[in-house]
Write an enzyme that holds these catalytic residues in place. Structure first.
Site: not given
Length: 445
Positions: A305, A316, A330
């Site tokens: 999460s 990224d 998740k």
């Protein structure tokens, strides 16, 4: 229908209609649409009556007495859990405990405990907290609370007696590592939980974030980074390892602000719901902490999460090298909706997380740039439990080529000491070498 039966039906209807109420529908002006809505509402009422029938039979005919409230709570959770593993009904007491945990303060002793061989072991005693002041230390065992033994109890049962009002005393029996048993009287206080553990590790900064379920996490992380600078005696930290292993997530706001400490603006994640109007984008604020500092993020199959949001954003955006094992996956957002009827809450999945490059975390998780195992290779691949292991997990259309390549995993040698953290050692090797720059060169910042 008996009077008791009617009472149950009324209670169920009032409870369910708090969750279900048709919203405004412009098409309702059309006679056909209005008729369809009327039919749908009638079908809903029939099913609610069926639920009341079943509840009445169970409470009257079941072999043992049952509690109506427990039955209804279980029924609500059964319905919500059928949607996905993370939607649920939160009873009032539990909801209050969750809000207290998020605030990071509680009336207690100031210790973190784990269970070891059916014993309650003190994993950490917070300095300046009441237990530490009373002489209790990390590594001690609590064998009794107010004379009641803790051996054989669950961890929750064992620590229940330690909770109480600030200012009230509690007597705990402590067994020290050198086998000395003593009774210690501790005065409960409002204690602030640790959000960050930090240290200097071989000339580099190291921070361990155990959870994001703490509203003070970002503030405490900033203080930890400043203290690392002080310990190193430098104006800029050369390298930082952010350890998110085993971090099950927590508050979305904290994951965004933590990521923002290391990004100079730009997107951290997007959260997308049922329609395009439900999409929200979260951005970092301008400015970042030590922009030239090298960063490695450690993750494993237990990182979930909010932890995955941070790892995915820094990966990224080309800000950090991610090391370890593929994360939990998740990638869904749960909105907590307080319920006025009983001060409980509805925890409902409303969106999915996407990294800045537009990849859904759900089911996939975050794949490390460098796969490193914690223990030696046994020759057999042990399947890790992740989000996709749930039978009712939300799907992800893009699951292509997202399994770990066993041949590329860096395993520690068979004689590697168990007391040494191989993943941390590899993270240190990377952060101090040109490999760090080489890996990040493939990402657009």
């Amino acid at each position: 229908m008996t009077l008791r039966h009617r009472f149950i039906l009324a209670a169920v209807l009032s409870l369910v209609f708090c969750f279900w109420a048709p919203g405004p529908n412009p098409a309702a002006k059309d006679a056909v649409s209005a008729a369809a809505i009327k039919t749908e509402n009638a079908e809903m009422l029939d099913r609610l009556k069926l639920f009341a029938d079943v509840l009445a039979v169970v409470r009257n005919e079941y072999v043992e007495d049952v509690d109506d409230a427990d039955l209804i709570d279980a029924a609500l959770n059964g319905a919500l859990n059928s949607l996905d593993p993370h939607s649920s009904y939160v009873p009032p007491v539990k909801f209050e405990e969750q809000k207290e945990a998020a605030r990071g303060e509680y009336g207690g002793l100031g210790i973190e405990v784990i269970q070891e061989n059916n014993l309650v072991k003190i994993n950490y005693a917070l300095e300046d907290a009441p237990a530490y002041k009373a002489g209790i230390r990390t590594g001690d065992y609590i064998t009794a609370v107010e004379g009641e033994r803790t051996f054989g109890k669950t961890l929750d049962e064992a620590i229940e007696g330690m909770k109480g009002l600030a200012g009230d005393p509690v007597t705990v029996t402590v067994l020290t590592p050198d086998n000395i048993t003593k009774d210690v009287v501790v005065i409960r206080q409002v204690v602030r939980r640790r959000a960050v553990r930090h240290r200097v590790e071989k000339g580099q900064g190291y921070v361990f974030l155990e959870t994001f379920n703490n509203e003070r996490l970002t503030d405490d992380l900033e203080l930890a980074l400043k203290d690392i600078k002080r310990q190193l005696g430098v104006s800029n930290i050369p390298g930082l390892i952010i350890d998110l292993r085993g971090n099950r997530g927590g508050l979305l706001t904290e994951s965004v602000s933590v990521s923002g400490l290391f990004l100079d603006g730009g997107e951290v994640l997007s959260a997308r719901g049922r329609t395009s109007e439900d999409t929200e984008r979260y951005h970092a604020e301008d400015g970042q902490f030590d922009k030239d500092m090298r960063i490695v993020v450690l993750i494993d199959s237990g990182s979930a999460s909010a932890a995955e949001i941070v790892a995915g954003a820094l990966q990224d955006r080309g800000r950090a090298v991610v090391v370890g094992r593929r994360s939990f996956g998740k990638g869904s957002v749960q909105s907590v909706m307080p319920l006025a009827i009983n001060n409980g809450a509805l925890r409902l999945t409303t969106q999915k997380y996407y990294t800045p490059s537009g990849k859904s975390i759900q089911g996939r998780g975050i794949m490390p740039d460098v796969l490193v195992a914690l223990s030696p290779d046994t020759g057999t691949i042990r399947k890790q439990f992740r989000e996709a292991s749930f039978s009712n997990a939300l799907s992800n259309a893009d699951m292509s080529a997202f399994e770990e390549d066993h041949d590329t995993i860096d395993y520690p040698p068979e004689d590697w000491p168990r007391t040494e953290d191989y993943q941390l050692q590899k993270a240190l090797d990377i952060i101090r070498s040109s490999r760090h720059t080489d890996i990040l060169s493939k990402f657009e910042k």
